[in-house]
Design a protein around this motif. Sequence first.
Motif, PDB file in Angstrom:
ATOM      1  N   ALA A 158     -26.342  89.081 -33.737  1.00  0.00           N
ATOM      2  CA  ALA A 158     -25.049  89.582 -33.261  1.00  0.00           C
ATOM      3  C   ALA A 158     -24.069  89.728 -34.414  1.00  0.00           C
ATOM      4  O   ALA A 158     -23.327  90.715 -34.496  1.00  0.00           O
ATOM      5  N   VAL A 159     -24.072  88.757 -35.331  1.00  0.00           N
ATOM      6  CA  VAL A 159     -23.198  88.835 -36.507  1.00  0.00           C
ATOM      7  C   VAL A 159     -23.591  90.038 -37.366  1.00  0.00           C
ATOM      8  O   VAL A 159     -22.731  90.778 -37.874  1.00  0.00           O
ATOM      9  N   ALA A 160     -24.897  90.256 -37.519  1.00  0.00           N
ATOM     10  CA  ALA A 160     -25.378  91.400 -38.302  1.00  0.00           C
ATOM     11  C   ALA A 160     -24.941  92.719 -37.665  1.00  0.00           C
ATOM     12  O   ALA A 160     -24.563  93.668 -38.368  1.00  0.00           O
ATOM     13  N   GLU A 161     -24.987  92.776 -36.349  1.00  0.00           N
ATOM     14  CA  GLU A 161     -24.593  93.987 -35.644  1.00  0.00           C
ATOM     15  C   GLU A 161     -23.116  94.296 -35.871  1.00  0.00           C
ATOM     16  O   GLU A 161     -22.742  95.446 -36.159  1.00  0.00           O
ATOM     17  N   ILE A 162     -22.267  93.279 -35.751  1.00  0.00           N
ATOM     18  CA  ILE A 162     -20.843  93.469 -35.978  1.00  0.00           C
ATOM     19  C   ILE A 162     -20.585  93.864 -37.430  1.00  0.00           C
ATOM     20  O   ILE A 162     -19.760  94.737 -37.723  1.00  0.00           O
ATOM     21  N   THR A 163     -21.293  93.227 -38.350  1.00  0.00           N
ATOM     22  CA  THR A 163     -21.147  93.545 -39.770  1.00  0.00           C
ATOM     23  C   THR A 163     -21.472  95.011 -40.038  1.00  0.00           C
ATOM     24  O   THR A 163     -20.734  95.713 -40.751  1.00  0.00           O
ATOM     25  N   GLU A 164     -22.566  95.480 -39.467  1.00  0.00           N
ATOM     26  CA  GLU A 164     -22.963  96.876 -39.669  1.00  0.00           C
ATOM     27  C   GLU A 164     -21.894  97.836 -39.152  1.00  0.00           C
ATOM     28  O   GLU A 164     -21.533  98.813 -39.819  1.00  0.00           O
ATOM     29  N   TYR A 165     -21.372  97.554 -37.956  1.00  0.00           N
ATOM     30  CA  TYR A 165     -20.325  98.406 -37.398  1.00  0.00           C
ATOM     31  C   TYR A 165     -19.071  98.373 -38.266  1.00  0.00           C
ATOM     32  O   TYR A 165     -18.447  99.413 -38.521  1.00  0.00           O
ATOM     33  N   ALA A 166     -18.687  97.171 -38.698  1.00  0.00           N
ATOM     34  CA  ALA A 166     -17.452  97.018 -39.455  1.00  0.00           C
ATOM     35  C   ALA A 166     -17.521  97.729 -40.805  1.00  0.00           C
ATOM     36  O   ALA A 166     -16.539  98.343 -41.241  1.00  0.00           O
ATOM     37  N   ALA A 231      -8.563  97.048 -43.817  1.00  0.00           N
ATOM     38  CA  ALA A 231      -9.293  97.778 -42.773  1.00  0.00           C
ATOM     39  C   ALA A 231     -10.479  96.970 -42.268  1.00  0.00           C
ATOM     40  O   ALA A 231     -10.771  96.937 -41.062  1.00  0.00           O
ATOM     41  N   LEU A 232     -11.170  96.292 -43.179  1.00  0.00           N
ATOM     42  CA  LEU A 232     -12.322  95.469 -42.802  1.00  0.00           C
ATOM     43  C   LEU A 232     -11.894  94.339 -41.869  1.00  0.00           C
ATOM     44  O   LEU A 232     -12.571  94.065 -40.864  1.00  0.00           O
ATOM     45  N   THR A 233     -10.799  93.689 -42.177  1.00  0.00           N
ATOM     46  CA  THR A 233     -10.305  92.590 -41.337  1.00  0.00           C
ATOM     47  C   THR A 233      -9.980  93.094 -39.937  1.00  0.00           C
ATOM     48  O   THR A 233     -10.366  92.479 -38.934  1.00  0.00           O
ATOM     49  N   HIS A 234      -9.284  94.215 -39.879  1.00  0.00           N
ATOM     50  CA  HIS A 234      -8.911  94.789 -38.586  1.00  0.00           C
ATOM     51  C   HIS A 234     -10.156  95.121 -37.753  1.00  0.00           C
ATOM     52  O   HIS A 234     -10.248  94.771 -36.574  1.00  0.00           O
ATOM     53  N   ASP A 235     -11.123  95.794 -38.381  1.00  0.00           N
ATOM     54  CA  ASP A 235     -12.322  96.224 -37.647  1.00  0.00           C
ATOM     55  C   ASP A 235     -13.172  95.040 -37.210  1.00  0.00           C
ATOM     56  O   ASP A 235     -13.680  95.003 -36.087  1.00  0.00           O
ATOM     57  N   THR A 236     -13.338  94.066 -38.087  1.00  0.00           N
ATOM     58  CA  THR A 236     -14.186  92.911 -37.756  1.00  0.00           C
ATOM     59  C   THR A 236     -13.578  92.120 -36.606  1.00  0.00           C
ATOM     60  O   THR A 236     -14.283  91.719 -35.671  1.00  0.00           O
ATOM     61  N   LEU A 237     -12.275  91.886 -36.673  1.00  0.00           N
ATOM     62  CA  LEU A 237     -11.606  91.171 -35.585  1.00  0.00           C
ATOM     63  C   LEU A 237     -11.728  91.956 -34.278  1.00  0.00           C
ATOM     64  O   LEU A 237     -11.918  91.372 -33.202  1.00  0.00           O
ATOM     65  N   TYR A 239     -14.179  93.994 -33.333  1.00  0.00           N
ATOM     66  CA  TYR A 239     -15.533  93.907 -32.772  1.00  0.00           C
ATOM     67  C   TYR A 239     -15.840  92.518 -32.215  1.00  0.00           C
ATOM     68  O   TYR A 239     -16.580  92.384 -31.239  1.00  0.00           O
ATOM     69  N   PHE A 240     -15.269  91.483 -32.830  1.00  0.00           N
ATOM     70  CA  PHE A 240     -15.469  90.139 -32.282  1.00  0.00           C
ATOM     71  C   PHE A 240     -14.736  89.978 -30.953  1.00  0.00           C
ATOM     72  O   PHE A 240     -15.195  89.270 -30.060  1.00  0.00           O
ATOM     73  N   ASP A 241     -13.578  90.644 -30.834  1.00  0.00           N
ATOM     74  CA  ASP A 241     -12.760  90.475 -29.636  1.00  0.00           C
ATOM     75  C   ASP A 241     -13.026  91.565 -28.597  1.00  0.00           C
ATOM     76  O   ASP A 241     -12.505  91.502 -27.487  1.00  0.00           O
ATOM     77  N   LYS A 242     -13.839  92.551 -28.941  1.00  0.00           N
ATOM     78  CA  LYS A 242     -14.102  93.682 -28.049  1.00  0.00           C
ATOM     79  C   LYS A 242     -14.674  93.190 -26.726  1.00  0.00           C
ATOM     80  O   LYS A 242     -15.618  92.410 -26.694  1.00  0.00           O
TER      81      LYS A 242
END
Length: 394
Positions: A158-166, A231-237, A239-242
């Motif tokens: 799951a972490v890898a998936e979010i990382t790829e998207y971010a 931008a990375l911080t915004h996107d990662t947060l 996807y975690f909160d999505k």
Amino acid sequence: MKLLLENWRKYLNEDTDATGAMPAHLQRKQKRQKDAKALLESMGFSVRRELGRGAFGVVYEVENSRTGERSAAKVVTADNKREIENYKFAMEEKAFMPPEYAKYLPDVKQLITGGDSTIILMELLEPIDPRTAQELFAAQDAPTVSKKTERILKNPEAVAEITEYAVDNNRILNQMREFLVGREQIISFVINSVTKMSHSNVDSVIDTISKAVSEQLDFQSPAVESSFRTALTHDTLYYFDKQIIPVHQPEPGDEVSDRGSWTGPSLEKVEGLFPEAEGLMAAMKYFMQDKGWRPKDVHIKNVMRRPNTKDFVIVDLGLFKRGIYENFDLKIKKKDFTINDAYLAFILNARMQGNIFPRALLDPNNKNLIQHIKDYNHRKEEVSDKELYNYIRG
């Protein structure tokens, strides 16, 4: 001045207008709700309390004075056709839906029209707890009881998936796309770096991603690198909160070629960690694909739970849109299997498989006909249970 400010405050709250008088539309709403209460009381219901209100109506908890049964009574304007038709549709169709999908709709008991109001009488439900609200739905405030992030961090896939998207959707990297060599290799390196170590919080994931990207890429400028990190911080947060269960569905005509993904997984590994959402998402697909009934806006304010089973229930059916395929150029194959064929097959199947004789099956007093049709109508794709029921009952 004090009086002026007080009147302005009341005006903003819509309690009164700027002169201190209640606006006409609020007077009409107040009268409609008063008339609805009087109508309920005349039918033997006592209004216990207000459960909630929104732009299109108010909901009361009511009690049947004779039986003691409690229900929810939603009062809407009689000209709110879509909402009323949707509740009527649910009331009439629910018995013919597969139970694994039907349970996500409320039990609508009665539609009562009086004056310029319609009262929708349905089962009494309970709110969703804050933790579930934050983990699965769109909630305004993130409660401290939520374990969503913790659950994701424990799963490397799951972490890898979010990382790829971010990383893949980072706007700074996208602007560098034309001269960014080895983009896929960079993403693969970053994912490998992130999943090799455990993370106690999201900041740790962001730090690891940022460091890994910097090792692979020369940003040429501290300002560009800082913009990438922002931008990375915004996107990662995000996807975690999505939220797990989608809120807004595509408009008719969008993603026509892949209707199965309209409510399907966007983050499959993350969503797989929340199996409690699977049933509702499957039901949403069924409503869209089989019933042409699109759940446009599923969020915390219109989803509740059934007290005894804890099933999710979509209570605000006014947000459903019917007939989503009207603008699609679909070729409908003419039925080769007629309603009469379905009727004869049903009679034979019930006799041979259920040992139910036609006379008993077709008796006007047969209260189990709907269940019999569900059990022995084996050609549902050609003739639905509802069509067969209406044909038999005439």
